[in-house]
Motif scaffolding. Structure first.
Motif, short mmCIF file in Angstrom:
data_model
loop_
_atom_site.label_atom_id
_atom_site.label_comp_id
_atom_site.label_asym_id
_atom_site.label_seq_id
_atom_site.Cartn_x
_atom_site.Cartn_y
_atom_site.Cartn_z
N GLN A 167 -5.56 -0.92 -6.47
CA GLN A 167 -5.30 -1.89 -5.41
C GLN A 167 -4.59 -3.12 -5.97
N VAL A 168 -5.02 -3.55 -7.14
CA VAL A 168 -4.42 -4.73 -7.77
C VAL A 168 -3.05 -4.40 -8.32
N ALA A 169 -2.94 -3.25 -8.99
CA ALA A 169 -1.67 -2.85 -9.59
C ALA A 169 -0.57 -2.69 -8.56
N ALA A 170 -0.92 -2.14 -7.40
CA ALA A 170 0.07 -1.90 -6.35
C ALA A 170 0.65 -3.19 -5.79
N LYS A 171 -0.05 -4.30 -5.95
CA LYS A 171 0.45 -5.58 -5.46
C LYS A 171 1.46 -6.21 -6.41
N SER A 172 1.48 -5.75 -7.65
CA SER A 172 2.34 -6.37 -8.67
C SER A 172 3.74 -5.76 -8.66
N LYS A 173 4.63 -6.39 -9.44
CA LYS A 173 5.98 -5.85 -9.63
C LYS A 173 6.05 -5.02 -10.91
N ALA A 174 4.92 -4.85 -11.56
CA ALA A 174 4.88 -4.13 -12.82
C ALA A 174 5.08 -2.63 -12.63
N THR A 175 5.52 -1.97 -13.67
CA THR A 175 5.54 -0.51 -13.69
C THR A 175 4.09 -0.02 -13.74
N VAL A 176 3.77 0.97 -12.93
CA VAL A 176 2.39 1.48 -12.88
C VAL A 176 2.40 2.96 -13.26
N VAL A 177 1.76 3.28 -14.38
CA VAL A 177 1.65 4.67 -14.84
C VAL A 177 0.22 5.12 -14.56
N ILE A 178 0.10 6.24 -13.87
CA ILE A 178 -1.22 6.75 -13.48
C ILE A 178 -1.43 8.12 -14.10
N LEU A 179 -2.48 8.23 -14.90
CA LEU A 179 -2.89 9.49 -15.50
C LEU A 179 -4.05 10.06 -14.68
N MET A 180 -4.16 11.36 -14.67
CA MET A 180 -5.28 12.03 -13.99
C MET A 180 -5.42 11.59 -12.54
N GLY A 181 -4.28 11.50 -11.86
CA GLY A 181 -4.33 11.06 -10.48
C GLY A 181 -3.62 11.95 -9.50
N ILE A 182 -3.04 13.05 -9.99
CA ILE A 182 -2.19 13.86 -9.12
C ILE A 182 -2.96 14.49 -7.96
N GLU A 183 -4.23 14.80 -8.17
CA GLU A 183 -5.01 15.40 -7.09
C GLU A 183 -5.36 14.39 -5.99
N LYS A 184 -5.14 13.11 -6.28
CA LYS A 184 -5.40 12.05 -5.30
C LYS A 184 -4.09 11.41 -4.83
N ILE A 185 -3.00 12.17 -4.93
CA ILE A 185 -1.68 11.58 -4.71
C ILE A 185 -1.54 10.94 -3.33
N GLU A 187 -3.85 9.64 -1.40
CA GLU A 187 -4.64 8.41 -1.35
C GLU A 187 -3.97 7.31 -2.15
N ILE A 188 -3.36 7.68 -3.27
CA ILE A 188 -2.68 6.70 -4.11
C ILE A 188 -1.44 6.15 -3.41
N THR A 189 -0.64 7.04 -2.84
CA THR A 189 0.56 6.57 -2.15
C THR A 189 0.20 5.69 -0.95
N ALA A 190 -0.91 5.98 -0.31
CA ALA A 190 -1.34 5.15 0.83
C ALA A 190 -1.57 3.71 0.40
N ILE A 191 -2.05 3.52 -0.83
CA ILE A 191 -2.27 2.16 -1.34
C ILE A 191 -0.95 1.42 -1.47
N PHE A 192 0.07 2.10 -2.00
CA PHE A 192 1.39 1.46 -2.14
C PHE A 192 2.05 1.25 -0.78
N GLN A 193 1.85 2.19 0.14
CA GLN A 193 2.40 2.04 1.49
C GLN A 193 1.79 0.84 2.20
N ALA A 194 0.53 0.59 1.95
CA ALA A 194 -0.15 -0.55 2.56
C ALA A 194 0.44 -1.88 2.08
N GLU A 195 1.10 -1.84 0.92
CA GLU A 195 1.76 -3.02 0.38
C GLU A 195 3.23 -3.08 0.78
N GLY A 196 3.66 -2.17 1.67
CA GLY A 196 5.04 -2.16 2.12
C GLY A 196 6.02 -1.59 1.11
N LYS A 197 5.52 -0.79 0.17
CA LYS A 197 6.38 -0.26 -0.89
C LYS A 197 6.73 1.21 -0.65
#
Length: 263
Positions: A167-185, A187-197
């Protein structure tokens, strides 16, 4: 497993944690190769390229301790005990771990456990897939005005839930690398979408640096569908950030959205 017989003339026990890198056997450090060549025992993980075992002496014992959730013999507690047993009975144990031993690999736990038995330890870092694999595809972590920093996150915590740090990372302009997250893809994209990204560039890389590697480039809105359509599965990492736009494959995606915006 407990080894009962202690052979005479056993070497001084030592445990060396060696980072094997992301998959390509040539991406291990020279120091790591030398440690394997001096091993009496090698305990190696599931994602370690077995070609690295060729560096070990022929007489060295090689034990697979890959993670298998349905087999208690591969639990962290069992691995810890194996390290101690083999070090006390045979001498130098190389604990060969994929990537880097201290990046989501529980390396510190293993060193701490070994030192609780007063066994000498050494750590030899490895190339983490989080940094090395995107770099192999010319995706930098930082670049000029695109990104000044980066996050490396686990997609889920020990309970299998999404990491709250996302939630915090998605708000930043930083590059975000996620390991062990593909099965939650999704849910993860929904977090970035909520930030308008919605159109933030994303890369997914499966089996990074290995012969069966696959990479797909998209944006937040399309990456889940790409993963499902191409049946991409673990082990795979995700890279969210404007730096992904530097990958050659992103040019046509950029052109598509530019044309869309003109309509």
């Amino acid at each position: 497993m407990i080894l009962n017989k202690i052979e005479s003339g056993v070497k001084e026990p030592k445990i060396t944690l060696v980072g094997a890198g992301p998959g390509d056997p040539e991406l291990i450090s020279l120091k790591g190769v030398k440690a394997i060549a001096a091993a009496d025992v090698v305990l190696y993980d599931a994602q370690v390229n077995e070609a690295l075992l060729n560096h070990a002496p022929e007489k060295a014992i090689k034990i697979f301790v890959g993670s298998k959730s349905d087999d208690e013999s591969f639990s962290q507690d069992a691995v810890n005990k194996l390290m101690i047993d083999y070090a006390l009975n045979f001498g130098h144990v190389v604990r060969l771990k994929s990537g880097d031993p201290f990046v989501f690999a529980r390396g510190f736990e293993e060193v701490d456990y070994a030192e609780s038995y007063s066994i000498q330890t050494e750590i030899i870092p490895g190339i983490s897939s989080a940094l090395g694999v995107p770099g192999l595809h010319k995706i930098p972590m930082t670049y000029n005005h695109l990104s000044d920093s980066f996050w490396v996150l686990s997609g889920t915590n020990a309970a299998g839930e999404l990491s709250p740090d996302l939630q915090v990372a998605a708000k930043s302009k930083a590059t975000v690398v996620i390991l062990m997250g593909i099965e939650k893809i999704r849910e993860i994209t929904a977090i970035f979408q909520a930030e308008g990204k919605n159109r933030l560039p994303v890369a997914v890389i499966e089996n990074g640096s290995s012969v069966n590697e696959h990479i797909k480039i998209g944006v937040v809105d399309t990456i889940a569908e790409l993963i499902e359509d191409h049946k991409i599965s673990a082990p795979a990492l995700l890279v969210f950030g404007d730096v992904v736009s530097l990958h050659p494959s992103f040019a046509r995606i950029k052109d598509f959205y530019e044309l869309l915006s003109l309509q």
